[in-house]
Design a protein around this motif. Structure first.
Motif, mmCIF file in Angstrom:
data_model
loop_
_atom_site.group_PDB
_atom_site.id
_atom_site.type_symbol
_atom_site.label_atom_id
_atom_site.label_comp_id
_atom_site.label_asym_id
_atom_site.label_seq_id
_atom_site.Cartn_x
_atom_site.Cartn_y
_atom_site.Cartn_z
ATOM 1 N N ARG A 57 0.691 -1.079 -0.174
ATOM 2 C CA ARG A 57 0.069 0.172 -0.013
ATOM 3 C C ARG A 57 0.790 1.173 -0.039
ATOM 4 O O ARG A 57 0.225 2.342 -0.373
ATOM 5 N N CYS A 58 2.198 1.009 0.282
ATOM 6 C CA CYS A 58 2.955 2.471 0.157
ATOM 7 C C CYS A 58 2.751 3.127 -1.029
ATOM 8 O O CYS A 58 3.331 2.302 -2.278
ATOM 9 N N PRO A 59 2.626 4.356 -1.324
ATOM 10 C CA PRO A 59 2.049 5.003 -2.406
ATOM 11 C C PRO A 59 3.440 5.223 -3.290
ATOM 12 O O PRO A 59 3.365 5.600 -4.304
ATOM 13 N N ALA A 60 4.608 5.400 -2.664
ATOM 14 C CA ALA A 60 5.893 5.500 -3.079
ATOM 15 C C ALA A 60 6.634 4.541 -3.285
ATOM 16 O O ALA A 60 7.837 4.430 -4.000
ATOM 17 N N ALA A 61 6.202 3.214 -3.200
ATOM 18 C CA ALA A 61 6.819 1.914 -3.152
ATOM 19 C C ALA A 61 8.152 2.061 -2.330
ATOM 20 O O ALA A 61 9.117 1.536 -3.232
ATOM 21 N N ALA A 62 8.232 2.582 -1.419
ATOM 22 C CA ALA A 62 9.525 2.931 -0.688
ATOM 23 C C ALA A 62 9.898 1.888 0.513
ATOM 24 O O ALA A 62 10.856 1.780 1.003
ATOM 25 N N ILE A 63 8.840 0.659 0.583
ATOM 26 C CA ILE A 63 9.372 -0.295 1.480
ATOM 27 C C ILE A 63 9.421 -1.626 0.728
ATOM 28 O O ILE A 63 8.870 -1.931 -0.081
ATOM 29 N N LEU A 64 10.437 -2.366 1.091
ATOM 30 C CA LEU A 64 11.044 -3.515 0.648
ATOM 31 C C LEU A 64 10.728 -4.669 1.887
ATOM 32 O O LEU A 64 11.505 -4.427 2.817
ATOM 33 N N ALA A 65 10.115 -5.748 1.683
ATOM 34 C CA ALA A 65 10.145 -6.701 2.731
ATOM 35 C C ALA A 65 10.627 -8.139 2.255
ATOM 36 O O ALA A 65 10.175 -8.406 1.186
ATOM 37 N N HIS A 66 11.634 -8.633 2.893
ATOM 38 C CA HIS A 66 12.055 -9.794 2.453
ATOM 39 C C HIS A 66 11.852 -11.000 3.531
ATOM 40 O O HIS A 66 12.155 -10.677 4.519
ATOM 41 N N ASP A 67 11.146 -12.036 2.912
ATOM 42 C CA ASP A 67 11.248 -13.103 3.723
ATOM 43 C C ASP A 67 12.333 -13.991 3.758
ATOM 44 O O ASP A 67 13.012 -14.300 2.944
ATOM 45 N N LEU A 68 13.122 -14.211 4.966
ATOM 46 C CA LEU A 68 14.312 -15.032 5.034
ATOM 47 C C LEU A 68 14.119 -16.491 5.443
ATOM 48 O O LEU A 68 13.164 -16.556 6.376
ATOM 49 N N PRO A 69 14.703 -17.143 4.872
ATOM 50 C CA PRO A 69 14.460 -18.803 5.096
ATOM 51 C C PRO A 69 14.926 -18.609 6.577
ATOM 52 O O PRO A 69 15.657 -18.193 7.047
ATOM 53 N N ALA A 70 14.345 -19.812 7.290
ATOM 54 C CA ALA A 70 14.297 -20.382 8.597
ATOM 55 C C ALA A 70 15.744 -21.014 8.754
ATOM 56 O O ALA A 70 16.136 -21.543 7.451
ATOM 57 N N PRO A 71 16.491 -20.866 9.944
ATOM 58 C CA PRO A 71 17.765 -21.545 9.574
ATOM 59 C C PRO A 71 17.606 -23.028 9.932
ATOM 60 O O PRO A 71 16.529 -23.419 10.376
ATOM 61 N N LEU A 72 18.412 -23.844 9.062
ATOM 62 C CA LEU A 72 18.325 -25.055 9.062
ATOM 63 C C LEU A 72 18.595 -25.820 10.224
ATOM 64 O O LEU A 72 19.580 -25.470 11.071
ATOM 65 N N ARG A 73 17.891 -26.432 10.956
ATOM 66 C CA ARG A 73 18.068 -27.464 12.285
ATOM 67 C C ARG A 73 19.149 -28.675 11.959
ATOM 68 O O ARG A 73 18.802 -29.331 10.763
#
Length: 75
Positions: A57-73
């Motif tokens: 919804r950011c009107p300026a597209a100023a936000i980036l969200a990155h899903d990071l993988p869970a650490p391996l067990r």
């Protein structure tokens, strides 16, 4: 569970406040500059949906969200 990393492009931000209204635990506005202030670049998992909504919804597209993988067990 995957974690999240959030980045904000301060030069693109127009200070609409949309992000703060959607995810106040993660975003605030710098009242002096009138621009977004990232409160937590690695927000808690329970905020992930709100962060992704703020990104969309950011009107300026100023936000980036990155899903990071869970650490391996290892066992």
């Amino acid at each position: 569970m995957a974690s999240l990393r959030v980045d904000v492009d301060g030069e693109s931000c127009i200070g609409s406040g949309m992000c703060r209204s959607i995810a106040p635990e993660v975003f605030d506005l710098d009242e002096d500059a009138g621009l977004v202030r990232l409160l937590d670049p690695h927000p808690p998992a329970h905020t992930a949906l709100a962060v992704h909504e703020a990104t969309l919804r950011c009107p300026a597209a100023a936000i980036l969200a990155h899903d990071l993988p869970a650490p391996l067990r290892t066992h």
